[in-house]
Design a protein around this motif. Structure first.
Motif, short mmCIF file in Angstrom:
data_model
loop_
_atom_site.label_atom_id
_atom_site.label_comp_id
_atom_site.label_asym_id
_atom_site.label_seq_id
_atom_site.Cartn_x
_atom_site.Cartn_y
_atom_site.Cartn_z
N VAL A 231 35.24 44.51 35.53
CA VAL A 231 36.17 45.58 35.71
C VAL A 231 35.93 47.15 35.33
O VAL A 231 36.30 47.94 35.97
N LEU A 232 35.30 47.12 34.34
CA LEU A 232 34.56 48.43 33.75
C LEU A 232 33.49 48.96 34.33
O LEU A 232 33.32 50.34 34.06
N TRP A 233 32.52 48.14 34.94
CA TRP A 233 31.48 48.70 35.79
C TRP A 233 31.23 48.55 37.06
O TRP A 233 31.17 49.32 38.00
N ARG A 234 31.32 47.14 37.23
CA ARG A 234 30.69 46.80 38.72
C ARG A 234 31.98 47.08 39.82
O ARG A 234 31.39 47.51 41.02
N ASN A 235 32.92 47.01 39.39
CA ASN A 235 34.16 47.26 40.51
C ASN A 235 33.95 48.69 40.71
O ASN A 235 34.10 48.98 42.02
N PRO A 236 33.98 49.77 39.73
CA PRO A 236 33.87 51.02 40.36
C PRO A 236 32.42 51.32 41.08
O PRO A 236 32.78 52.02 41.93
#
Length: 284
Positions: free
Chosen positions: A246-251
């Motif tokens: 959620v906090l790294w790979r998605n963006p």
């Protein structure tokens, strides 16, 4: 915990914020162009602002080991001001820049005909420049605003997976999820979303296509609420991998569609060894 804040207005933050963010695990940010609070009176004001977003601000962030990217657009609120409309002709000059990873923020503020025109024109630019689009949903009448937003996105021909619809809440999440667009959530101290409410939505809808941001700006906001959301996820039983998604790979996945997301060599010294100052002095 590594954090990529996909929507934060660092122009309105201090260098102390960068230092705190870096210490909390924030390693990259995207700064969308937005309304500065004071009405701008000409397109020339946007030129200076855009130049700062792709020049000064990445330099300032780099002093603290944070990689800075930007999105550029005529924002929805100022799309209603005829003095600002020439910005639409100015945008192509900036959409070619390496540090620009999307067109945004675009969308609706008051859902006027002028906003309709600017929204459609800028989605067309996103298609023409092969860039993702960051869409702002109105703070008032949000459900109707999301419905209208998704209709315009569908009409534009842009792929839904290249659009993030931001500032969502419990009322609008399912509507946007069913559209195939990415879902953006702004975590605020008093308004929009809180870490605990975000955790409940992640429980119900999962972690796919979910972006969590602080959207920190001039008002009461907190650039560390991405970190607080990750901590709340862990306390609720989510895994480290869930948090990283959620906090790294998605963006990274969303903005990576621009082909311009360079995240190599993120560790940059926060202090100039010549002066001991966090901002380089002089020109040498």
């Amino acid at each position: 915990m590594r954090i990529f804040d996909p929507h934060i207005h660092m122009t309105s933050r201090t260098t102390d914020d960068y230092e705190r963010m870096a210490a909390a695990g924030v390693r990259a940010v995207v700064e969308p162009s937005f309304w500065l609070g004071q009405p701008r009176t000409s397109a020339a004001s946007f030129t200076d602002y855009f130049d700062s977003l792709i020049g000064w601000e990445p330099f300032r962030a780099g002093q603290f080991g944070v990689r800075h990217f930007a999105t550029v657009a005529l924002n929805p609120k100022e799309a209603n001001d005829p003095r600002c409309r020439p910005v639409l002709d100015l945008l192509p000059r900036y959409l070619d820049k390496d540090a620009v990873v999307a067109v945004g923020e675009i969308g609706y503020d008051s859902m006027t005909p002028e906003e309709d025109e600017a929204f459609a024109a800028q989605l067309a630019l996103a298609v023409a420049y092969d860039l993702p689009a960051l869409v702002h949903t109105p703070h008032r009448d949000k459900a109707r605003g999301c419905e209208r937003t998704l209709a315009v996105v569908a009409e534009s021909g842009i792929e839904a997976g290249r659009v993030v619809v931001d500032h969502l809440n419990e009322v609008t999440v399912k509507l946007v999820r069913d559209s195939g667009c990415w879902l953006g959530f702004s975590i605020y101290p008093d308004t929009k979303m809180t870490p605990s409410r975000m955790v409940e939505l992640l429980r119900e809808y999962g972690t796919e296509r979910m972006l969590v941001n602080s959207a920190a700006d001039w008002g009461r906001s907190d650039p560390l609420l991405t970190r607080a959301t990750g901590e709340a996820m862990l306390l609720a039983g989510f895994s480290d991998d869930d948090v990283d998604k959620v906090l790294w790979r998605n963006p990274v996945e969303f903005y990576g569609q621009s082909g311009r997301l360079d995240l190599t060599d993120l560790e940059v010294s926060a202090v100039d060894p010549q002066t001991g100052n966090s901002i380089l002095r002089g020109g040498s």
